[in-house]
Design a protein around this motif. Structure first.
Motif, PDB file in Angstrom:
ATOM      1  N   VAL A  79       8.065  -8.186 -12.633  1.00  0.00           N
ATOM      2  CA  VAL A  79       7.845  -9.740 -12.673  1.00  0.00           C
ATOM      3  C   VAL A  79       6.881 -10.294 -11.564  1.00  0.00           C
ATOM      4  CG1 VAL A  79       8.845 -11.904 -12.564  1.00  0.00           C
ATOM      5  CG2 VAL A  79      10.315  -9.857 -13.763  1.00  0.00           C
ATOM      6  N   ILE A  80       6.901  -9.680 -10.515  1.00  0.00           N
ATOM      7  CA  ILE A  80       5.552  -9.929  -9.597  1.00  0.00           C
ATOM      8  C   ILE A  80       4.784  -9.614 -10.215  1.00  0.00           C
ATOM      9  CG2 ILE A  80       4.940  -9.634  -6.992  1.00  0.00           C
ATOM     10  CD1 ILE A  80       7.994  -9.528  -6.230  1.00  0.00           C
ATOM     11  N   ASP A  81       4.156  -8.379 -10.645  1.00  0.00           N
ATOM     12  CA  ASP A  81       3.034  -8.036 -11.020  1.00  0.00           C
ATOM     13  C   ASP A  81       2.530  -8.877 -11.925  1.00  0.00           C
ATOM     14  OD1 ASP A  81       3.188  -6.218  -9.073  1.00  0.00           O
ATOM     15  OD2 ASP A  81       3.595  -4.534 -10.449  1.00  0.00           O
ATOM     16  N   LYS A  82       3.672  -9.214 -13.030  1.00  0.00           N
ATOM     17  CA  LYS A  82       3.252 -10.168 -14.175  1.00  0.00           C
ATOM     18  C   LYS A  82       2.572 -11.412 -13.545  1.00  0.00           C
ATOM     19  CE  LYS A  82       4.389 -11.711 -18.538  1.00  0.00           C
ATOM     20  NZ  LYS A  82       3.241 -12.622 -18.385  1.00  0.00           N
ATOM     21  N   ILE A  83       3.376 -12.004 -12.535  1.00  0.00           N
ATOM     22  CA  ILE A  83       2.862 -13.431 -12.055  1.00  0.00           C
ATOM     23  C   ILE A  83       1.636 -13.382 -11.435  1.00  0.00           C
ATOM     24  CG2 ILE A  83       3.424 -15.275 -10.311  1.00  0.00           C
ATOM     25  CD1 ILE A  83       6.521 -14.393 -10.895  1.00  0.00           C
ATOM     26  N   ASN A  84       1.240 -12.214 -10.808  1.00  0.00           N
ATOM     27  CA  ASN A  84       0.016 -12.088 -10.013  1.00  0.00           C
ATOM     28  C   ASN A  84      -1.027 -11.800 -10.872  1.00  0.00           C
ATOM     29  OD1 ASN A  84       1.027 -12.512  -7.254  1.00  0.00           O
ATOM     30  ND2 ASN A  84       1.735 -10.273  -7.053  1.00  0.00           N
ATOM     31  N   GLU A  85      -0.870 -11.679 -11.956  1.00  0.00           N
ATOM     32  CA  GLU A  85      -2.110 -11.471 -13.065  1.00  0.00           C
ATOM     33  C   GLU A  85      -2.670 -12.772 -12.953  1.00  0.00           C
ATOM     34  OE1 GLU A  85      -0.067 -10.561 -16.690  1.00  0.00           O
ATOM     35  OE2 GLU A  85       0.230  -8.363 -15.889  1.00  0.00           O
ATOM     36  N   ASN A  86      -2.094 -13.941 -12.797  1.00  0.00           N
ATOM     37  CA  ASN A  86      -2.721 -15.279 -12.769  1.00  0.00           C
ATOM     38  C   ASN A  86      -3.347 -15.331 -11.479  1.00  0.00           C
ATOM     39  OD1 ASN A  86      -3.415 -17.885 -12.360  1.00  0.00           O
ATOM     40  ND2 ASN A  86      -1.612 -18.792 -13.216  1.00  0.00           N
ATOM     41  N   GLU A  87      -4.637 -15.238 -11.348  1.00  0.00           N
ATOM     42  CA  GLU A  87      -5.305 -15.347 -10.111  1.00  0.00           C
ATOM     43  C   GLU A  87      -4.882 -16.689  -9.304  1.00  0.00           C
ATOM     44  OE1 GLU A  87      -9.506 -15.541 -11.457  1.00  0.00           O
ATOM     45  OE2 GLU A  87      -9.767 -17.443 -10.809  1.00  0.00           O
TER      46      GLU A  87
ATOM     47  N   ASN B 712      -8.677  -6.591  -5.498  1.00  0.00           N
ATOM     48  CA  ASN B 712      -9.799  -7.110  -6.160  1.00  0.00           C
ATOM     49  C   ASN B 712     -10.540  -8.283  -5.543  1.00  0.00           C
ATOM     50  OD1 ASN B 712      -8.207  -9.515  -6.948  1.00  0.00           O
ATOM     51  ND2 ASN B 712      -6.999  -8.098  -8.205  1.00  0.00           N
ATOM     52  N   ASP B 713     -11.239  -8.832  -6.385  1.00  0.00           N
ATOM     53  CA  ASP B 713     -11.877 -10.127  -5.484  1.00  0.00           C
ATOM     54  C   ASP B 713     -10.916 -11.076  -5.364  1.00  0.00           C
ATOM     55  OD1 ASP B 713     -14.235  -8.856  -5.068  1.00  0.00           O
ATOM     56  OD2 ASP B 713     -15.299  -9.853  -6.550  1.00  0.00           O
ATOM     57  N   LYS B 714      -9.838 -11.183  -6.026  1.00  0.00           N
ATOM     58  CA  LYS B 714      -8.875 -12.488  -5.732  1.00  0.00           C
ATOM     59  C   LYS B 714      -7.881 -12.160  -4.928  1.00  0.00           C
ATOM     60  CE  LYS B 714     -11.559 -14.098  -9.160  1.00  0.00           C
ATOM     61  NZ  LYS B 714     -12.482 -15.096  -9.010  1.00  0.00           N
TER      62      LYS B 714
END
Lengths: 171, 992, 402, 118
Positions: A79-87, B712-714
Motif C-alpha cells: 500500500v505504501i508503494d502505491k501511495i508513493n507513486e503519487n509524487e 528518483n528525482d522526486k
C-alpha cells in the motif's frame, strides 16, 4: 504484553502497524485513504477518525497517521508503494521504529501529570483528539481514544519512557 | 516567670509526648510542636549565633520569616539552615545549633563582637589587602572557614516527585480571605486549588486571638464545617503543608509540599512534592508579616515579635512568658493582651509609642481595668542581659528611663503585606501613607490580591473587597459576615523605625538585619560613603540578603534610609524581590529527573548482542555506541583497535551504524530542494545511485556530511552524522517551511525505521553472496555507489554499495524486527571468512587511513569545503546553495587559509596526539606560533606507525616539507607533512 | 584603623556638564574600568560615565564571578590573559580589595568528544603561555572530594585545570573602579538614561540623555544587553542578540568546594563564595528578552545535573535566583571596535563570559577610544570581521559529536 | 515559562518550542549579485529591539511546524502568533509596548523594578 498494573493504572505494550503520510489535504489523498483503509480523513487539525480498529489522525495540516489497533490483512508495504507513486505524497512504514503503550485506569491522568506538563483537561484534550508533546523529556504522540490513551515514541527512547511511567505509578 | 502550656488548642496532642535532642541535651515536646515551640516550652532561649559578630540569638518569630532560629538536622543527612519555627519534631529527632564553636554557650566566634567597631559594613573591601599575597594565603582561608551558617550536609539522593496542575483558579493562602474567596467560588464549577503552608486551614483565625467567632460560630467549628463542604466538592482541591515559592510568567506557580511533616522521612519514600501549577487566575491571599523595631540590643534572646508570641499561644499552645513587656507603635496588641488575661497571665507593662489620645479606647479600658503599667508616647530605649533579656529600659514622654526587670519583650513595628509573590508576578507596588507600608498596586498578569495581602487592614471591608474583585468570575456574592473581634475593626499605626540610644558607644548596636548582623549605623555609614541607592546599600551592608531575605526588617531599612536622605519612602523604592519566596530544596527541584532518568540512553536494536559479545560502549550524543569489542577480558582499547583494524583490511568487519541519521525527502520539487541544501549537484545522478554529499551553514562552513541515495528525482534518502541527525532535519524543515514554502517537498525522519550494518573488507562480497543467495554483488550488477531494494525473510532490505573504511563494502538497511536475525546470519555465514564486529574507535582509524574526514572532529565549524580538500563536492555550474555566497568573501577566498593535510612522525616510534599543535620550531617555550592543530591521530597497525590529519595554515603549500608537532610528554618532535591519504590512494579496493 | 566615621564619599554624584572629551555609556565594570584607564593611562579626565540605573546594577551584579583565560584561539587567549594579569594586580592598583581569589577553574569532560576538544584547548593554552593543564579523574577527586565522578549518566573522564583562574567579588570591582575614576575627576552620573547618540555628517557630536544633551566628540558604548538599542539610535546595526542568562545561590554553609568547576556538557557550573553560598550558573534561555529573568526549566535542568555531580547538594536549598541580559555575537566573541561613524566606539558582545574580561576589556577599549585606533590585543575583535568572514569562533570549537 | 499559541496545535508550554530569531528576514533571491556587506547583513545581523519584536518559533517537540509571533521583549508578553504565509501585522493594529525611551522600562510587566513609577 502487560507492563504494569497497580494504583488503578494499567499499561500494556502493543505491537501495532502504523503508516505515516505526509501530503496536503487534497481530495486525491482522502479518496486514496478511503479506498485503501476504509476510513475518512479527519476534517480539523488534531482530530481522530476511528472505524473498526483503524484510527486516522491529522497531526498537522500536512501530516497523517494511520494506526491499525489490531492485526490487519492489509499488505502495508505494498500500500505504501502505491501511495508513493503519487509524487506529491510521502508514505512511510512507521510500525517498527515506534513503541505503542496503551494506558488505561482512573488514575492514568494523575500519573501522567507527574511526568508531563501537557494539559489533559477535557476542554483542552477532548476524546478522539491527538497531540504531539513531551512526556518525561521524550517526544511522544498521544491519542485520546474513548477511555484509553495510546502513547507512542521512537523505539530508542522506549525504555526511558516506560521506566519513568512505572516509576511515576510506584511513587 | 517561665513558659507555660495553653492546653485549650486543637493542633497540639498534649497526650502524645515526643523526645528529641538539641545540642546533645534531651528535651520533651508534644505531637504537633515545632522545634521552636518545643524549645520555648523548655525555656531554651539561645538557639544560634549570628553570622558576623556571633552574638547569641533567640527565637524571634513563629513562622517562615524567622531570621535566627536556623538549625542543623543531624538525623536527616545533616540538613543545614532548617527553620526551627517550621520543622515539626518527631521521636528521635537530633538537632544542632549552627555557626558556633565549640558550643552555643561559649562560642569563640563571639570575639568578633569585641572587634565589632572594625567589622562594620564593607570593611572587607578596605582591609586584608596588605601585605601582597596575604589575601590568598592568610586572610581568605580564615574568612572562608568562619563563613556560612550550617555544616555541609551528607550525600543524599532525592526521592521527591513533581506534579503538574492545570486549574482555573489558584488561591494562595487558606486564611480568612482565602477561605471566604473559596466559599464564594464553590458553586461556579471552576477548577480551584487552595494552597496552605500550614498543616491546618484558618490563617489568622487559628494563629491569633483577633477573631473569636465568625458567622456566630467558634473559629474552629467554622473552619471545620467550611473545610468539610469544600472537600466534598469535586472541583476544589486543598493542598496543605504546601508553600508557594515562585510566581513565574504566564501564571505559572511553583509550590513545595512537605509530605513528612512531623515524621522522620524514610529514605526511598516521597518526602517532598514540587507542584507546578498553571492557572488562568491566581488569587494571592497569603496575608501579612509583622516587622520589628530597631533599638539598642534588639537582638537579645527573649525579644520576640508580638504577633508571633500570640501565635505560639494560640497555634502551638505555649505561653513563652507569663508576664512579658509589650511594646508597639500600632493597634495590634489588644488581642494579645486579652489572650494573656484570659489565661490569667498579665503583661508586666504595655509601652506604646503613640500619644494617649491616639490609643484605642478599648485598649486603654482593659489596661486600666487590669491595672497594667502603661507607658504612652514612650519608647523602648534598649535591653540588657547576659545572653538573654534581663532588663528593659523604657524612655517615657519626658525622656526619663525606667528599667523593668523582665525576661521577655514582645515588639510590634507594624504589618507589611507579604508582597514577595506579587512582585515576582511582575506587578508593581505603591506606598500606603496610612499603613506605612508597600502594598500591591498594578498587576501585570491575571493576579487578584485579597485581604491584608492587598493592604486591607479593616475587617469590615474584607467581604466587599472580595465581592468586587471576584465578580468577573460570576461567583456567588458573599453576604456581610459578622465577626466578634478581640481587635479594633481598623488597624492604625504611627511611624517608628528605630529609637535613640541613651548614650553612644562603639559596642552598642541596634539591628536592622538580625541574621547578617547589619546595624542601623551600618546604613548611615553606607549612605555617608555614597551608597545612597537602596540596591547599593543592600549589597554594601548585606542587609536582607540572609536566608530570611529581610522579611521582618527590609521595610524598616527603607524607612530609616528615607529619613536619612530626607526623601519619601516611595522615592527610595525597594530592591527586587528575587524568587524563591523561601529557600527551595535542590532535591525537590531535581525531582525524579536524576541518575537513570537524567537523560535518555538510546540503544540500537542489537544492543544486547553487543553487550553479550564484549562491547565496551562510548556516549555519542544520547546514543550508546560500541567503542571497541574485547576479544578477551584483559584486552584494552589499544590492543582491540590494533587487532580490529588489521582484521578488517585483511578479512572483513561489520559496524553497527544504526545511530546515523536517516531522512526521507519526497515531493515534486525534491531535486531542486536537495540541490539547494547540499553543495553537490544531484541533477545528473542516475536513479538508484548514491553520492557522498556535503552540507554547509549559510556562513559557508562545513556543517554535516552524509550519503544521498536517489530513488528518483522526486524521492531521496539522506544519511547524516550521529550527532548531526536532529540538527540536519531541523535545518531542512526550517528552509523548506520558511524560505521555500512554494517548493512541494516533504521530510520524514526514518532513523529508527531501519538498522544500518556497514560491512567492509576483502571477503565482504563472499559473505554477502552467502547471506543474500539471490543477489548478484559483482561490479556489473552492483557498481560502487549504487543501491537496490531486496527482500530478506519477507521484509524489504535496502543494500547500498559504499564504504567508509576504503575497503570493498556495503551498507545494509534492515527493519528492526529482523535486524538481529540478519546480523547473526552475517556471522553464521561470515565466520569462516573471518568476519568480526568492530567499534567506533577502529572506524575512526580506518577512515583516517583512507583520508576521509569526520565532521565534528576534523571540522570545528570554522572550515570551508576548500579548506578540507573537498572542492570537488561543489556542483560546478550550480547557481545557488546554502552557504555558496559565503565562500567568496575576502577571508574565505584567501589561499593561505588553514587546510587539511596528513602528518607522520619522522621517528616512527613517536606518537602523534590529537589536539596537539603543528609548530615551526622544536622549542615550546611560549609564546609559540601555531600553524594549526592535529584533528585526528592513531597508531596504525596497517602503516606500522602513528599518523594523523591536521588543519594547518597554508597547508597545501607545505605538503612535502617538515615541521614539528607539540607533545604532552616530550616538548615537540619532527614530522613530515604529506597528502591526507595513507592507503589505496587510487581507490582500487572500493571498486574491486 | 580609625573607626569608620571619617571615610568620605566613594564617588560624587554630579549633574552632567555641558560637554566632555569622551562619554562612556554604561556604569558596569567594563564601563567604569574604561573611564579609569582613560584617566590613568591616557590622561583623559574630562570624561563622564552615564548610567541609567545604579553602578554595577546590570550584568556586573548578576554574574557568577568566574575568571579564567583558557580560551582556544590566540586572539581570545591574548585578550583574556591580558585581563587575568590585570586582575592579579587590581586590588593594589585600586587600593581596594576586589577579593580576587585564585582557586583554579576546572572544565570537566564527560564524553570522548569532550576529551578531544578540551585537550586541544589545553595544548593551545600551553603554547600561548597560559597555565592550563589536563588532569585525571584521580586529581579531580583530590581537588573536589565531594564530586561523584562515576555513578553518573555521563561519567567524568578528566578535566582541564587552570590554577591562576578563580573568582572575585563582583560589586567591589565596579565600586573600586568608580571610586578611583571619580578621584581623577571622572564624572559618574547615575539615574541618567542615554536616549540618542547625536551625529552630524558621519561624526559624533553628543548624546541626548534623561538629564539633557551632553556634547562630546567621542562616545564609548558599553551597555551589554542594551548596546544594540543605543547603536540603533545612531543608525548602526550590530550582530547581537540579547538573551536571559540565569544564575542562583544556595543558603550559606561551611566550605565544601574550593575550586570553580564548569561542565559544558550538562550546562552547569559552580563555585562557593567567601560568604559560604554556592554560586551556580546555567546556560542561556533560547529567546531574546530584556526582563532579567528566564524559565524555571533552565534552572531545573542545571540543578538536576548538580545534585548528581555533587550528592551533598541534595539537602541544600536554593536561596535566590535571577537573570542578566547577555549580548551574544554570532561567534561568541566580543566586539571591541570602531564603526563607520567617527568617534563612536563599541565594547560589547561579551555574551556569557564578560566578567572575567572586565579589566582587560576596559584597558584595551580605553586605548581604542583615546587613540581612535584599536590596541593590537583587540584588533581582531572588529565589527567588520562579520563582513570579511574572519570570525574568532569560540563556540565553533565545541562542534557536533561525530 | 511562556505559553505560546501554535497556530496548528493551540496554546502549549514554551518547553515544546524552539526560538528561530527574527522573522520576515528573507534570503536574497540571487546571492551572487549582493555585496559582501549585504550578504553579512543576512547571515549575521538581526534586529535586537527592546519592545515590539517579530520573531519565529518552531513547535520542535510538537507538530514541528514553523510560525511567526509578535512579542514585547521588555515584558515577554506575546501579542499574537500567526502562520508563516500571513504577512507581517502592521504596528497600527498591535498593542503598543508603551516604552517611552529606547532602553527605558515599561510602566509594568518587566519585573525589573518593584515600585510604581510616579
Amino acid at each position: 504484553m502487560n507492563l504494569i498494573s497497580s494504583n488503578s493504572v494499567e499499561i500494556k505494550e502493543l505491537n501495532l502497524h502504523q503508516i505515516l503520510i505526509r501530503g496536503d489535504h487534497t481530495p486525491a489523498l482522502s479518496q486514496l485513504v478511503k479506498s485503501q483503509f476504509k476510513i475518512s480523513l479527519p476534517k480539523n487539525n488534531l482530530e481522530i477518525e476511528e472505524d473498526k480498529n483503524v484510527i486516522c489522525s491529522k497531526s498537522s495540516f500536512d501530516q497523517w497517521n494511520i494506526i491499525f489497533l489490531q492485526d490487519t490483512k492489509i499488505k502495508i508495504d505494498t500500500v505504501i508503494d502505491k501511495i508513493n507513486e503519487n509524487e506529491k505524497l510521502l508514505a512511510t512504514n512507521y510500525s517498527e521504529g515506534q513503541i505503542y503503550l496503551e494506558v488505561t485506569g482512573d488514575n492514568k491522568i494523575a500519573v501522567l501529570n507527574k511526568i508531563t506538563h501537557f494539559d489533559f483537561r477535557e476542554q483542552k484534550f477532548p476524546s478522539l483528539t491527538s497531540a504531539q508533546t513531551l512526556i518525561g523529556r521524550v517526544d511522544c504522540s498521544i491519542y485520546n481514544l474513548k477511555n484509553k490513551m495510546l502513547i507512542t515514541c521512537n523505539k530508542s527512547f522506549g525504555d526511558h519512557l516506560k521506566n519513568q511511567l512505572i516509576d511515576a505509578i510506584k511513587f | 516567670m517561665t513558659a507555660q502550656n495553653n492546653k485549650d488548642v486543637t493542633h497540639i496532642a498534649f497526650h502524645q509526648s515526643i523526645n528529641f535532642t538539641f545540642d546533645g541535651v534531651k528535651y520533651r515536646g508534644f505531637k504537633g510542636d515545632t522545634i521552636a515551640s518545643a524549645l520555648i516550652r523548655n525555656n531554651v532561649r539561645v538557639v544560634g549565633r549570628s553570622f558576623k559578630y556571633h552574638r547569641p540569638r533567640g527565637i524571634y518569630t513563629c513562622g517562615i520569616e524567622e531570621p535566627n532560629a536556623l538549625v542543623q538536622i543531624l538525623s536527616e543527612h545533616n540538613e543545614p539552615n532548617t527553620r526551627a519555627t517550621i520543622k515539626q519534631i518527631y521521636e528521635g529527632l537530633e538537632v544542632e545549633s549552627q555557626n558556633c564553636w565549640p558550643s552555643l554557650e561559649n562560642d569563640l566566634g563571639s570575639i568578633n563582637s569585641l572587634l565589632s567597631p572594625l567589622f562594620s559594613a564593607g570593611f572587607y573591601n578596605k582591609t586584608f589587602m596588605r601585605p601582597r599575597g596575604f589575601w590568598k594565603k592568610v586572610y581568605e582561608p580564615l574568612i572562608r572557614k568562619a563563613a556560612g551558617l550550617g555544616k555541609p550536609p551528607k550525600p543524599f539522593r532525592t526521592t521527591s516527585t513533581q506534579l503538574h496542575h492545570h486549574v482555573d483558579v489558584v488561591i494562595v493562602g487558606g486564611g480568612l480571605s482565602g477561605l471566604l474567596a473559596a466559599k464564594s467560588l464553590a458553586k461556579t464549577e471552576l477548577k480551584i486549588l487552595i494552597i496552605e503552608q500550614d498543616g491546618f486551614l484558618g490563617g489568622i483565625l487559628k494563629n491569633s486571638n483577633k477573631i473569636s467567632t465568625i458567622e456566630n460560630k467558634d473559629n474552629k467549628l467554622w473552619i471545620k464545617e467550611l473545610e468539610k463542604k469544600l472537600e466534598g466538592l469535586e472541583n476544589i482541591k486543598i493542598l496543605k503543608n504546601t508553600l508557594a515559592t515562585t510566581y513565574n510568567y504566564i501564571n505559572h506557580l511553583i509550590a513545595i509540599e512537605d509530605r513528612t511533616t512531623g515524621t522522620l522521612p524514610l529514605d526511598g519514600n516521597v518526602d517532598q512534592i514540587l507542584h507546578k501549577i498553571r492557572a488562568d487566575h491566581i488569587i494571592l491571599a497569603n496575608g501579612h508579616i509583622e516587622r520589628l523595631v530597631s533599638f539598642r540590643n534588639n537582638d537579645l534572646p527573649g525579644i520576640m515579635l508580638a504577633g508571633s508570641f500570640e501565635k505560639f499561644i494560640q497555634r502551638y499552645g505555649v505561653i513563652p512568658e507569663t508576664n512579658p513587656v509589650i511594646f508597639s507603635n500600632n493597634s495590634s496588641c489588644l488581642s494579645l493582651i486579652k489572650k494573656l488575661i484570659d489565661l490569667n497571665c498579665k503583661p508586666q507593662a504595655y509601652v506604646d509609642s503613640r500619644s494617649g489620645d491616639k490609643i484605642e479606647p478599648e485598649l486603654l479600658k482593659i489596661i486600666h481595668k487590669k491595672n497594667i503599667p502603661l507607658f504612652t508616647n514612650a519608647h523602648i530605649e534598649g535591653c540588657d542581659g547576659k545572653k538573654q533579656v534581663q532588663e528593659i529600659s523604657v524612655r517615657d514622654a519626658e525622656g526619663i528611663i525606667t528599667k523593668l526587670k523582665s525576661k521577655m519583650l514582645c515588639v510590634s513595628g507594624g504589618f507589611n503585606p507579604d508582597v514577595h509573590l506579587f512582585t515576582q508576578s511582575k506587578g508593581v507596588l505603591s506606598w500606603d501613607d496610612e499603613y506605612l507600608t508597600f502594598k500591591p498596586d498594578k498587576s501585570f498578569q491575571n493576579t487578584i490580591v485579597l485581604g491584608s495581602n492587598a493592604g486591607i487592614f479593616q475587617y469590615s471591608k474584607i467581604v466587599n473587597d472580595i465581592n468586587t474583585k471576584l465578580s468577573f468570575l460570576d461567583h456567588e456574592p458573599l453576604l456581610e459576615i459578622d465577626l466578634t473581634l478581640n481587635d479594633t475593626d481598623k488597624y492604625s499605626i504611627e511611624k517608628l523605625w528605630e529609637t535613640k540610644h541613651e548614650k553612644e558607644s562603639r559596642w552598642s548596636k541596634s539591628f536592622i538585619d538580625l541574621q547578617n548582623d547589619v546595624t542601623t549605623k551600618d546604613l548611615r555609614q553606607g549612605i555617608q560613603e555614597g551608597f545612597d541607592r537602596i540596591e547599593h546599600l543592600k549589597r554594601f551592608t548585606t542587609n536582607s540578603m540572609g536566608t530570611d531575605q529581610g522579611k521582618i526588617s527590609s521595610i524598616n531599612a527603607l524607612g530609616i534610609v528615607s529619613e536619612i536622605l530626607d526623601k519619601k519612602v516611595s522615592e527610595v523604592g525597594t530592591t527586587i524581590y528575587r524568587p524563591p519566596y523561601a529557600p527551595l530544596s535542590f532535591a525537590s527541584i531535581a525531582g525524579r529527573g536524576t541518575y537513570d532518568f537524567y537523560d535518555p540512553e538510546r540503544k540500537t536494536s542489537i544492543h544486547e548482542w553487543h553487550k553479550k559479545n564484549g562491547a565496551i560502549f562510548e556516549d555519542v550524543g544520547q546514543w550508546k555506541r560500541p567503542w571497541y569489542f574485547k576479544s578477551h577480558p584483559e584486552e584494552n582499547l589499544y590492543e582491540a583497535v590494533q587487532r580490529e583494524a588489521v582484521h578488517v583490511r585483511k578479512y572483513a568487519g561489520v559496524l553497527d551504524g544504526s545511530t546515523l541519521g536517516k531522512i526521507e525527502i519526497k515531493g515534486s520539487d525534491a531535486l531542486e530542494f536537495m540541490n539547494l541544501m547540499y553543495t553537490n549537484n544531484f541533477s545528473k545522478m542516475k536513479p538508484m545511485s548514491a553520492r557522498y554529499a556535503l552540507m554547509l551553514g549559510e556562513d559557508g562552513m562545513v556543517m554535516d556530511d552524509g550519503i544521498i541515495s536517489k530513488i528518483n528525482d522526486k524521492h531521496f534518502i539522506a544519511t547524516t552524522t550521529t550527532g548531526g541527525a536532529a540538527k540536519v532535519l531541523s535545518h531542512m524543515e526550517e528552509f523548506a517551511q520558511t524560505e521555500w514554502p512554494h517548493l512541494n517537498v516533504f521530510l520524514n525522519s526514518i532513523t529508527e525505521q531501519f538498522c544500518t550494518f556497514n560491512i567492509s573488507g576483502p571477503n565482504t562480497r563472499l559473505i554477502m553472496e552467502k547471506v543474500f543467495k539471490d543477489i548478484k554483488f559483482d561490479n556489473e550488477n552492483f557498481p560502487f555507489m549504487t543501491f537496490g531494494n531486496f527482500t530478506y525473510l519477507k521484509s524489504t532490505v535496502r543494500i547500498l554499495r559504499a564504504s567508509f573504511t576504503g575497503e570493498l563494502g556495503y551498507e545494509i538497511y534492515v527493519r528492526p524486527s529482523i535486524a538481529l536475525k540478519l546480523w547473526e546470519d552475517l556471522f553464521r555465514f561470515g565466520k569462516d571468512e573471518g568476519l568480526i564486529a568492530y567499534g567506533t574507535e577502529t572506524m575512526h582509524l580506518l577512515r583516517a587511513e583512507k583520508g576521509y574526514i569526520i565532521v565534528g572532529q576534523d571540522t570545528d565549524g570554522s572550515v570551508t569545503p576548500h579548506d578540507m580538500d573537498l572542492e570537488w563536492m561543489i556542483g560546478k555550474n550550480k547557481k545557488d546553495f546554502i552557504g555558496k555566497r559565503s565562500l567568496t568573501r575576502t577571508d574565505t577566498i584567501r589561499s593561505d587559509r588553514k587546510q587539511l593535510v596528513g602528518i607522520k612522525p619522522i621517528d616512527p616510534n613517536d606518537i602523534i596526539e590529537e589536539g596537539q599543535h603543528i609548530i615551526l620550531t622544536s622549542s615550546i617555550k611560549p609564546p609559540v606560533k601555531m600553524l594549526g592543530h592535529v584533528t585526528s591521530s592513531y597508531v596504525s597497525p596497517n602503516l606500522g606507525h602513528s599518523f594523523g590529519m591536521a588543519v594547518i595554515k597554508d597547508g597545501k603549500k607545505l605538503i612535502g616539507s617538515k615541521a614539528y608537532v607539540s607533545s604532552s610528554s616530550k616538548g615537540a618532535f619532527e614530522i613530515e607533512i604529506i597528502k591526507p591519504i595513507f592507503i589505496d590512494e587510487e581507490n582500487k579496493r572500493l571498486v574491486s | 584603623m580609625s573607626s569608620h566615621k571619617n571615610w568620605e564619599k566613594m564617588w560624587r554624584s554630579p549633574e552632567p556638564k555641558a560637554s566632555y572629551d569622551a562619554i562612556i555609556i554604561g556604569g558596569g565594570g567594563h564601563g567604569l574600568g574604561t573611564a579609569y584607564y582613560l584617566a590613568k593611562e591616557h590622561g583623559l579626565t574630562n570624561i563622564a560615565v552615564i548610567e541609567k540605573g545604579w553602578l554595577g546594577g546590570g550584568n556586573t551584579g548578576r554574574n557568577t564571578t568566574i575568571i579564567r583565560s583558557n580560551y582556544l584561539w590566540d586572539e581570545s587567549a591574548n585578550l583574556y590573559e591580558h585581563s587575568l594579569k590585570l586582575w592579579e594586580g587590581l586590588t593594589h592598583d585600586l587600593n581596594y580589595n576586589v577579593m580576587f581569589s585564585q582557586r583554579g577553574v576546572m572544565n570537566l569532560a564527560h564524553t570522548e568528544h569532550d576529551i578531544k576538544e578540551i585537550k586541544r584547548r589545553v595544548s593551545a593554552n600551553t603554547l600561548n603561555g597560559i597555565d592550563s593543564k589536563w588532569i585525571s579523574k584521580e586529581e579531580i577527586q583530590k581537588l573536589v572530594p565531594i564530586m561523584n565522578t562515576d555513578n553518573l549518566r555521563y561519567p567524568v573522564l578528566g578535566a582541564s585545570f587552570q590554577p591562576r583562574a578563580g573568582t572575585a567579588r563582583h560589586d567591589t570591582v565596579a565600586w573600586g573602579y568608580a571610586m578611583r575614576a571619580d578621584e581623577m575627576g571622572v564624572d559618574i552620573i547615575q539615574n541618567c538614561e542615554a536616549y540618542k547618540i547625536l551625529t552630524e555628517n558621519g561624526k559624533v557630536i553628543g548624546l541626548e540623555t534623561s538629564k539633557g544633551i551632553i556634547k562630546s566628540k567621542k562616545i564609548g558604548v558599553v551597555a551589554s544587553g542594551h548596546t544594540s538599542v543605543l547603536a540603533e539610535s545612531a543608525g548602526i546595526r550590530l550582530p547581537l542578540q540579547s538573551k536571559p542568562l540565569q544564575a542562583l545561590v544556595s543558603e550559606p554553609i561551611k566550605p565544601v568546594i574550593d575550586t570553580v568547576v564548569m561542565s559544558n556538557a550538562v550546562h552547569a557550573y559552580v563555585s562557593q563564595s567567601d560568604k559560604g553560598e554556592l554560586v551556580i550558573g546555567a546556560g542561556t534561555d533560547g529567546y531574546n528578552s530584556f526582563t532579567q529573568r528566564g524559565g524555571f526549566d533552565v534552572v531545573e535542568d542545571t540543578i538536576r545535573a548538580m545534585v548528581e555531580l555533587y550528592p551533598v547538594f541534595g539537602k541544600m536549598k536554593m536561596l535566590r535566583q535571577w537573570g542578566g541580559i547577555v549580548d551574544i555575537s554570532p561567534d561568541a566573541s566580543p566586539i571591541i571596535s570602531k564603526c563607520d561613524i567617527q568617534g563612536l566606539y563599541f565594547n560589547c558582545g561579551w555574551g556569557t563570559g564578560g566578567f572575567k574580561a572586565t579589566p582587560g576589556s576596559a584597558n584595551v577599549f580605553a586605548h581604542t577610544v583615546a587613540k581612535d585606533e584599536p590596541h593590537s590585543i583587540n584588533a581582531a575583535f572588529s565589527l567588520d570581521r562579520f563582513v570579511s568572514g574572519k570570525l574568532v569562533d569560540e563556540h565553533g570549537a565545541a562542534a557536533v559529536a561525530h | 515559562m511562556l505559553i505560546i499559541e501554535c497556530p496548528y496545535c493551540g496554546p502549549r508550554e514554551q518547553c515544546e518550542f524552539t526560538n528561530g530569531g527574527e522573522a520576515h528576514v528573507s534570503r536574497p533571491s540571487n546571492p551572487e549579485e549582493v555585496t559582501d556587506k549585504e550578504w553579512s547583513e543576512y547571515v549575521f545581523f538581526r534586529s535586537n529591539p527592546k519592545g515590539i519584536y517579530f520573531e519565529r518559533w518552531v513547535h520542535s517537540h510538537g507538530c514541528r511546524k514553523w510560525f511567526n509571533a509578535v512579542r514585547d521583549t521588555s515584558t515577554d508578553k506575546i501579542l499574537r502568533s500567526y502562520e508563516i504565509k500571513n504577512d507581517k501585522p502592521s504596528p497600527a493594529d498591535l498593542e503598543d509596548s508603551n516604552l517611552t525611551t529606547p532602553s527605558g522600562e515599561p510602566d509594568v510587566g518587566s519585573g525589573n523594578f518593584t515600585v510604581k513609577k510616579l
